[in-house]
Write an enzyme that holds these catalytic residues in place. Sequence first.
Site, short mmCIF file in Angstrom:
data_model
loop_
_atom_site.label_atom_id
_atom_site.label_comp_id
_atom_site.label_asym_id
_atom_site.label_seq_id
_atom_site.Cartn_x
_atom_site.Cartn_y
_atom_site.Cartn_z
N ARG A 279 -19.45 -12.79 -2.66
CA ARG A 279 -19.38 -11.20 -2.48
C ARG A 279 -18.84 -10.69 -1.24
O ARG A 279 -19.20 -11.28 -0.23
CB ARG A 279 -20.84 -10.98 -2.40
CG ARG A 279 -21.29 -9.70 -2.61
CD ARG A 279 -22.67 -9.20 -2.52
NE ARG A 279 -23.04 -7.61 -2.73
CZ ARG A 279 -23.40 -7.06 -1.60
NH1 ARG A 279 -23.35 -7.70 -0.11
NH2 ARG A 279 -23.58 -5.83 -1.66
N LYS B 95 -20.24 -10.35 8.07
CA LYS B 95 -21.69 -10.52 8.56
C LYS B 95 -21.86 -10.82 10.12
O LYS B 95 -20.87 -11.15 10.83
CB LYS B 95 -22.49 -11.55 7.81
CG LYS B 95 -22.86 -11.18 6.46
CD LYS B 95 -23.83 -10.03 6.54
CE LYS B 95 -24.16 -9.85 4.96
NZ LYS B 95 -24.86 -10.87 4.16
#
Length: 399
Positions: free
Chosen positions: A374, A340
């Site tokens: 995840r 991210k």
Amino acid sequence: MSFKMHNLVVPTWTGIMEEFRKIGVDPGGCAVMAPKALHRMVKIFDLTPRQANIIKQEMLGKGADAATSRGSVDCSVEKTDVLLMGTEKQYREVIKKLRMQPFQLGILADQLEELINNLRDRPPRELICRDKKLPLGERTLVMGILNVTPDSFSDGGRYYHIDAAIAQARRMVDEGADIIDLGGESTRPGYTPVSTEEELDRVIPVLKVLVRELNVPISVDTTKALVARRALEVGAHIINDQWALRADPGMASVLAEYQVPVVLMHNQQNTIYRDLMGDMVQFFQESISKAEQSGIPRENIIIDPGIGLGKTSEQNLEVLRRLQELDCLGLPVLLGTSRKSMIGKVLGLPLDQRVEGTAATVALGIASGTDIVRVHDVKEMVRVARMTDAVVRNQQRTN
């Protein structure tokens, strides 16, 4: 003479009972004393001064305390937030008294009791994914990300073609993935929404092969009820909804019909919060309520704090620091931090150099109670999860 002593940091019921066992405490005494060892802080929003003052008096009467705004004492404010501080035993005694009080404090008592119960250790259980089962609470589960999109932020369409997608899914399972999460619409910043037909064209051909050939549950990442229905008809095991049943009014009924697990992700269109974690908990409570009212059992619900969605980089880091505050919901937590932008901003690194940053967030998430991670880099994160589990869950596994 010097006595040996040290402070203990034991925030869980299981940990406290283990300390009692080491000492040799009588089992009956353990049950009596454990609630005294669990200290909890609970924040309640928007109470009237009357409500706040009654709660404070009841907490003080049991040897606990409650912090309120200065103006609540003389009722010079209309509303006040309240910070409760006490042991589980004190809370349970206060809850009994609040049930006898006016001003809707009986309703508050019921909600407070549910919250306190949710903070107890969640026992290991099986997550039923149609014909497959996953162990929750025994070890951290790893969900491998498979984007069949031409514009994914992380892999740039590398698995857009069906053969490449299937090969990648097989590779992730070989590397230890417990779940494959298949997505046909990018959610990167500035993404272009795709039609239902386009998403189905991307997802369904791959899904048909995966459910036939792989021995792990397949999750489909979608916010569209029609995509979810078609995926479930083909054999998908889990639906991962990035808008927590809010993007499509038909999603909840589809999931209730098929009785499959659902991931409810926190998301919003802006980054404005009154109280970051408090607002997130309220968001989840609303979506959970909608799910249950639609016929989705609570044991089928997983929550995801939505790192990178509806939050600034600073807010993402704050959520990671405060993940344990989601324990009040009593539900499994899925964490998706892989590659991210917050990692890129902290480390000043491009997408293909964020493995170590991802590993740090995965380890911290597991230490804070995360049940599923995840990730893109399955092999590396399986190793991180196993090592962290050895510390956090006392689970040691070897191949």
